[in-house]
Design an enzyme around this catalytic site. Sequence first.
Site, PDB file in Angstrom:
ATOM      1  N   ALA A  62     -33.413  65.009 131.977  1.00  0.00           N
ATOM      2  CA  ALA A  62     -33.963  64.001 132.882  1.00  0.00           C
ATOM      3  C   ALA A  62     -34.029  64.540 134.311  1.00  0.00           C
ATOM      4  CB  ALA A  62     -33.137  62.719 132.828  1.00  0.00           C
ATOM      5  N   ASP A  63     -32.983  65.244 134.734  1.00  0.00           N
ATOM      6  CA  ASP A  63     -32.997  65.877 136.046  1.00  0.00           C
ATOM      7  C   ASP A  63     -34.124  66.892 136.164  1.00  0.00           C
ATOM      8  OD1 ASP A  63     -30.940  64.733 137.560  1.00  0.00           O
ATOM      9  OD2 ASP A  63     -29.419  65.971 136.641  1.00  0.00           O
ATOM     10  N   ILE A  64     -34.219  67.772 135.170  1.00  0.00           N
ATOM     11  CA  ILE A  64     -35.180  68.866 135.245  1.00  0.00           C
ATOM     12  C   ILE A  64     -36.612  68.340 135.236  1.00  0.00           C
ATOM     13  CG2 ILE A  64     -36.107  70.847 133.973  1.00  0.00           C
ATOM     14  CD1 ILE A  64     -33.172  71.466 133.193  1.00  0.00           C
TER      15      ILE A  64
END
Length: 398
Positions: A169-171
């Site tokens: 999700a961050d990436i």
Amino acid sequence: MTASPLSDVRVLDLSRILAGPYCTMVLADYGADVIKIEEPLTGDGTRAWGPPWIGDQSAYFLAANRNKRSVAVDLKRPEGRRIVHELAQRADVVIENFKVGGAEKLGVDYATLSALNPRLIYCSITGYGQTGPYKDRAGYDFIIQAEGGVMSITGPEEGEPYKVGVAIADITAGLFAATAILAALHERERSGKGQAIDVALLDAQIAWLANVAQNYLATGEPPQRYGNAHPSIVPYETFPTADGRIAVGIGSDAQFRKFCEAAGRPELAEDERFCTNRARVEHRRTLIPLLQALFRTRTSAEWLSLLAALGIPAGPINDVPAALNSPQVQARAMVQEVDHPTLGRIRLLGPVAKFSRTPAQIRRPPPPLGYHTDEVLRTLLDYSDDQIAALRRSGVIA
């Protein structure tokens, strides 16, 4: 050498941890001058996220901060904010991932910085975005994966939900932010104006549910976990062989017929339960055990050779060392060696996109904390040696 695609773009990076730094690393790979602002004593929080370490640098920090310059400035001090304001006046892009309202408290919000530089592209990355009932919540990748639905479709069919093995999700939020920044820079060429960009981890994760979300929107049926299998294509999963397991994706009826003939089971492709993908999905619980028994009759290498000759997608289930050392990954320069100012030669992942004229490249290693503070203040802001020394004595910079 031809200039990199973004060699005329300067990015002021106020972000930390992963989503923001991943975004700015992509922009830096494409040639942008990324100035990473860090707290003087501790820097980016991931500098302490070890083990593992290479020397005194955490592997986590090294993963998302190549091609950047580190400037250690205390944003809580008026002198530190003034430095950031001066840099923002000379920047094209600012990116931050403070909690909602955090940038405003520090005096580095969009309203403040765009008043100094109306052409500024200002990107905020948060867990839930700048609007909505959850906007004030802290957002971590693991929680977003749980809340955004992906854990519900990841893991064994009979068992608990699993997170993805990397902070996806961050990436992906970082990648969405990077593309949005590029779009805003392009629009600025027409309008001459900057703008604010609001990227949420939750929005990003919802977006890459893609076909799984669309299946639900089309049918109203909640998606299920299928382990390594595919909800809409059969056979498309891992299979046991005589000496291991392989991943196989048979994506069409023609491929299935070719496979059955080459495997010595042409009657499977003639069976009305299996002759079309629609039928195979309906009868997967009958077909898959038959295919599992078939795949156990040959080794992984034998099956991979046969499937490659047929043009059917298949591959070994590599661990990370095997993946990084595969001939294809090596040929694509996805693992590179660079010189680090304190660690010597280190290995890093390389840029993904390959440009024919203006290559993305690793120009700088991930920097030690504050490694470029003097350089940036001197060359971009015309600070004198005496001014820099005074700021360092007072703890404003490091």
